[in-house]
Scaffold this active site. Structure first.
Site, PDB file in Angstrom:
ATOM      1  NE  ARG A  16      88.057  88.496  64.938  1.00 24.45           N
ATOM      2  CZ  ARG A  16      88.849  88.555  63.892  1.00 24.45           C
ATOM      3  NH1 ARG A  16      88.410  89.064  62.751  1.00 24.45           N
ATOM      4  NH2 ARG A  16      90.094  88.112  63.953  1.00 24.45           N
ATOM      5  CB  THR A  17      79.761  88.958  64.238  1.00 27.88           C
ATOM      6  OG1 THR A  17      80.066  89.498  62.953  1.00 27.88           O
ATOM      7  CG2 THR A  17      78.253  88.927  64.432  1.00 27.88           C
ATOM      8  CD  GLN A  18      81.520  90.551  70.436  1.00 23.43           C
ATOM      9  OE1 GLN A  18      81.376  89.971  71.500  1.00 23.43           O
ATOM     10  NE2 GLN A  18      82.597  90.400  69.679  1.00 23.43           N
ATOM     11  CD  GLN A  19      73.344  91.212  69.412  1.00 22.33           C
ATOM     12  OE1 GLN A  19      73.117  90.744  70.513  1.00 22.33           O
ATOM     13  NE2 GLN A  19      72.795  92.341  68.985  1.00 22.33           N
ATOM     14  CD1 TRP A 123      75.174  82.820  66.234  1.00 20.44           C
ATOM     15  CD2 TRP A 123      77.025  84.009  66.653  1.00 20.44           C
ATOM     16  NE1 TRP A 123      75.168  83.138  67.558  1.00 20.44           N
ATOM     17  CE2 TRP A 123      76.288  83.865  67.851  1.00 20.44           C
ATOM     18  CE3 TRP A 123      78.216  84.720  66.667  1.00 20.44           C
ATOM     19  CZ2 TRP A 123      76.709  84.414  69.052  1.00 20.44           C
ATOM     20  CZ3 TRP A 123      78.645  85.262  67.858  1.00 20.44           C
ATOM     21  CH2 TRP A 123      77.905  85.116  69.038  1.00 20.44           C
TER      22      TRP A 123
END
Length: 240
Positions: A16-19, A123
């Protein structure tokens, strides 16, 4: 050998996108007499690089709702596509019903909380503003936190802009006063936030509908800056 390589590829874990990568900074919203107003700059940063200078982070959904976003811009694009599909579905049914800003806000709270629970968040910090019988201003973020308020700021603006708004905001302020307040907040953020720009957009929602301005540049004044001041040595010979 090929079979071993093929098996190892199929066993790679889902990631998954971590940042966030390409991000926008502060969005500010305030209610005023007869409507609600949003403001943001048009800068999208690639990490710490001020990369994209003309990114519109306030969008219209339906006839009475505005969405403004901080955070990952690609996630914001996905959210807008999702909401546009919902609105088009309402139009296709053709029964005269349109979703209110509060309904979009509730829907986004559920979507973002659901994505958070899957450890795959969208996000963003979102402001939902609109007018349907009365001004509406709500907030929802990547973990599903959700509330309504008379004035809200995301990102660095939560620290720099909110104190200014608390000092000057009144429920009966006029549209011009609200606009001047938002411009002053974004000007201070341009001075203080390295992820901010002085090229901004302002949007409003009233009984007549929604309107988003074209981007324009704020006037700035650096004459009081001390970064180029030359300081003499103290008289007592100390280094401070």
């Amino acid at each position: 050998m090929l079979a071993v390589q093929s098996a190892s590829k199929t066993q790679d874990p889902t990631t998954r996108t971590q940042q966030p990568i390409v991000t926008g900074s502060t969005v500010i919203g305030v209610k005023y007499a007869g409507g609600v107003m949003l403001a943001s700059d048009t800068l999208a940063s690639y990490g710490s690089l001020a990369r994209y200078k003309d990114v519109r982070r306030i969008r219209k959904v339906g006839g009475s709702t505005l969405i403004g976003a901080s955070g990952e811009y690609s996630d914001f694009q996905s959210i807008i596509e999702m909401l546009d599909v919902m609105h088009q579905s309402d139009v296709n049914i053709d029964d005269g019903y349109t979703r209110s800003p509060s309904e979009f806000h509730s829907y986004l709270r559920a979507v973002l909380y659901n994505r958070r629970n899957k450890f795959n968040p969208l996000w963003n910090q979102l402001l939902v503003a609109g007018y349907k019988g009365a001004p509406f201003l709500g907030y929802v973020d990547l973990i599903g936190t959700s509330y309504e308020e008379d004035f809200i700021a995301t990102g660095f603006g939560a620290y720099m802009a909110i104190p200014m708004i608390r000092d000057r905001w009144t429920p009966d302020m006029e549209e011009g006063e609200a606009r001047a307040l938002l411009e002053d907040c974004l000007r201070v953020l341009f001075y203080r936030d390295c992820r901010a720009s002085n090229k901004i957009q302002i949007a409003k929602a009233t009984e007549e509908g929604t309107l988003i301005s074209d981007p324009y540049e704020l006037s700035t004044d650096w004459t009081t800056a001390t970064f180029d001041a030359r300081h003499g040595a103290p008289a007592d010979g100390s280094s401070w």
